[in-house]
Design an enzyme around this catalytic site. Structure first.
Site, PDB file in Angstrom:
ATOM      1  N   ASP A 215       4.979   2.610   3.819  1.00 34.38           N
ATOM      2  CA  ASP A 215       5.096   1.253   4.526  1.00 34.38           C
ATOM      3  C   ASP A 215       4.047   0.404   3.889  1.00 34.38           C
ATOM      4  O   ASP A 215       2.771   0.960   3.465  1.00 34.38           O
ATOM      5  CB  ASP A 215       4.744   1.373   5.845  1.00 34.38           C
TER       6      ASP A 215
ATOM      7  N   GLU B 202       9.410  -0.959   4.081  1.00 31.30           N
ATOM      8  CA  GLU B 202       9.230   0.506   4.351  1.00 31.30           C
ATOM      9  C   GLU B 202      10.477   1.215   3.952  1.00 31.30           C
ATOM     10  O   GLU B 202      11.689   0.897   3.950  1.00 31.30           O
ATOM     11  CB  GLU B 202       8.845   0.760   5.864  1.00 31.30           C
TER      12      GLU B 202
HETATM   13  P1  TTP Z   1       5.157  -4.598   9.036  1.00 33.96           P
HETATM   14  O1  TTP Z   1       5.145  -3.235   8.186  1.00 33.96           O
HETATM   15  O2  TTP Z   1       5.501  -4.125  10.641  1.00 33.96           O
HETATM   16  O3  TTP Z   1       3.694  -5.293   8.960  1.00 33.96           O
HETATM   17  P2  TTP Z   1       2.832  -5.538   7.781  1.00 33.96           P
HETATM   18  O4  TTP Z   1       3.187  -5.141   6.724  1.00 33.96           O
HETATM   19  O5  TTP Z   1       2.572  -7.233   7.956  1.00 33.96           O
HETATM   20  O6  TTP Z   1       1.477  -4.807   8.360  1.00 33.96           O
HETATM   21  P3  TTP Z   1       1.160  -3.387   8.370  1.00 33.96           P
HETATM   22  O7  TTP Z   1      -0.175  -3.139   7.167  1.00 33.96           O
HETATM   23  O8  TTP Z   1       0.456  -3.231   9.639  1.00 33.96           O
HETATM   24  O9  TTP Z   1       2.410  -2.739   7.792  1.00 33.96           O
HETATM   25  O10 TTP Z   1       6.228  -5.505   8.826  1.00 33.96           O
HETATM   26  C1  TTP Z   1       6.562  -6.070   7.349  1.00 33.96           C
HETATM   27  C2  TTP Z   1       6.728  -7.240   7.304  1.00 33.96           C
HETATM   28  O11 TTP Z   1       7.736  -7.838   8.012  1.00 33.96           O
HETATM   29  C3  TTP Z   1       5.431  -8.252   7.600  1.00 33.96           C
HETATM   30  O12 TTP Z   1       4.537  -8.480   6.629  1.00 33.96           O
HETATM   31  C4  TTP Z   1       6.069  -9.638   7.851  1.00 33.96           C
HETATM   32  C5  TTP Z   1       7.506  -8.965   8.548  1.00 33.96           C
HETATM   33  N1  TTP Z   1       7.340  -9.156  10.060  1.00 33.96           N
HETATM   34  C6  TTP Z   1       7.578 -10.586  10.950  1.00 33.96           C
HETATM   35  O13 TTP Z   1       8.120 -11.449  10.217  1.00 33.96           O
HETATM   36  N2  TTP Z   1       7.497 -10.489  12.124  1.00 33.96           N
HETATM   37  C7  TTP Z   1       7.088  -9.351  12.826  1.00 33.96           C
HETATM   38  O14 TTP Z   1       7.120  -9.450  14.180  1.00 33.96           O
HETATM   39  C8  TTP Z   1       6.900  -8.111  11.963  1.00 33.96           C
HETATM   40  C9  TTP Z   1       6.471  -6.919  12.869  1.00 33.96           C
HETATM   41  C10 TTP Z   1       7.012  -8.194  10.693  1.00 33.96           C
HETATM   42 MG    MG Z   2       3.810  -3.033   6.495  1.00 30.12          MG
HETATM   43 MG    MG Z   3       7.107  -2.114   8.003  1.00 27.81          MG
END
Ligand code: TTP
Ligand code: MG
Ligand code: MG
Length: 351
Positions: free
Chosen positions: A12, A109
């Site tokens: 991820d 991911e």
């Molecule tokens: P995530 O992998 O959940 O979050 P992230 O990559 O920003 O942070 P982490 O380091 O915790 O993994 O989500 C991937 C992308 O999807 C994120 O960068 C933006 C988008 N996203 C949204 O737009 N809204 C949301 O509610 C979530 C959870 C993610």
């Molecule tokens: Mg992420």
């Molecule tokens: Mg993710």
């Protein structure tokens, strides 16, 4: 005899959208950065925040105005989905080229099946995955490895950012027991509240519930999922053929304005598309008596804009309501006739 064991790695990307922006503009490094889904200038919600911003209290889902109040110097940027999806496709393409079984689970991911006979092997493969992602895209990610998707995901979440954690099968039971209930995927605040009412605050408390009790409380599917998850059991297979033909989002109207709700559904659906283009838009209207009406439109072009989705969704809704003005209970928005915009198409993934 070498005892190779099948394990699953969850890869991820860290703070993905915000990290992509840091790559695009290196001068942002070290500053608090948030990518925002704007609904109007200065209005909208945080979609991704880098770790500098998170340490200052910025959270995903937070209104932009609140985040700005909290962190004056916060850099807020609009979503640039085509840039993020081009990086995502580079990363996923590289993983698919190197490993036999890969499931692209979202824009940032992927689950990768690996073979490792011991912890050291698994750590080696995990680092190789991290190096590959960095070399291909410049993006830093976290890798969690375990005997199934559940453990891999929990291992990954527990070691973010820029982490690598291996939980070998013989360590799974203890790993889950030491986790908090909210570290288990799909156990959210509502589930935790209801488990609390049943007197369960830890994994060990919840393990005392029978599968029948859990099914009664949460329904069959979720009840069984929770029962198994508490024991580290998850038999979901890696699905390499994730060629989706359509995507949809539903929400209950309640006291909301239907047009605002269609705007929200459009924004959420658009994010899920991760840059994919669409040619067909459909609306599903469910009335209080549970009867359903649907209407769809095929555009003359492949669209990739959230505004097209919003405008066409509302127009379809108006057309249905002009004929049938009954009280609406739920609204669904669907897109189909999809096409990947980048140089790797989703069907390339499955070859
Ligand atoms: P995530 O992998 O959940 O979050 P992230 O990559 O920003 O942070 P982490 O380091 O915790 O993994 O989500 C991937 C992308 O999807 C994120 O960068 C933006 C988008 N996203 C949204 O737009 N809204 C949301 O509610 C979530 C959870 C993610
Ligand atoms: Mg992420
Ligand atoms: Mg993710």
């Amino acid at each position: 005899m070498i005892n190779h064991r099948k394990l699953i790695a969850l890869v991820d990307m860290d703070y993905f959208f915000a990290q992509c922006e840091e790559l695009k503009r290196p001068e942002l490094k070290g500053r608090p950065v948030a990518v925002c889904m704007f609904t109007a200038p200065e209005r909208g919600a945080i979609s991704s925040a880098n770790y500098v911003a998170r340490e200052l209290g910025v959270k995903v889902g937070m209104p932009v105005s609140i985040a700005k109040q909290q962190v004056n110097e916060l850099v807020t940027l609009p979503v640039d989905m085509s840039y993020y999806s081009s990086l995502s496709f580079k990363i996923m393409g590289a993983l698919i080229a190197k490993y036999k079984k890969v499931e692209v689970a979202s824009i940032d991911e992927a689950y990768v099946e690996i073979n490792a006979s011991n912890n050291k092997d698994a750590v080696g493969i995990g680092s190789a995955i991290k190096d590959l992602v960095l070399k291909e895209s410049g993006i830093i990610c976290t890798v969690g490895i375990g005997q199934n998707k559940l453990i891999a995901k929990m291992a990954c979440d527990s070691i973010k950012p820029n982490g690598l954690r291996v939980v070998m099968p013989e360590e799974s039971a203890e790993f889950i027991e030491k986790s908090s209930l909210n570290a288990i995927p799909y156990i959210g605040n509502k589930t935790i509240e209801r488990l609390g009412i049943l007197g369960c605050y830890t994994v060990n408390d919840a393990k005392k519930l029978t599968v029948e009790q859990l099914e009664k409380e949460f329904g069959n599917k979720k009840g069984i999922f929770i029962y198994n998850a508490l024991r580290g059991i998850d038999d979901r297979a890696i699905q390499t053929n994730r060629v989706r033909k359509e995507y949809e989002r539903f929400a209950t109207l309640g006291n909301n304005d239907p047009f605002n709700l269609i705007d929200e559904l459009s924004a959420s659906l658009f994010l899920r598309l991760s840059g994919m283009k669409f040619q067909e838009i459909g609306i599903i209207v469910i009335y209080e008596d549970m009867s359903v009406r649907t209407k769809a439109i095929t555009l003359k072009f492949l669209a990739s804009s959230v505004d097209v989705l919003k405008a066409e969704g509302k127009q379809l809704f108006r057309e249905i309501q002009a004929v049938d003005g009954r009280k609406v209970r739920r609204i669904g928005l669907r897109v189909s006739k999809l096409k990947q915009t980048n140089y790797l198409s989703l069907s390339d993934y499955t070859n």
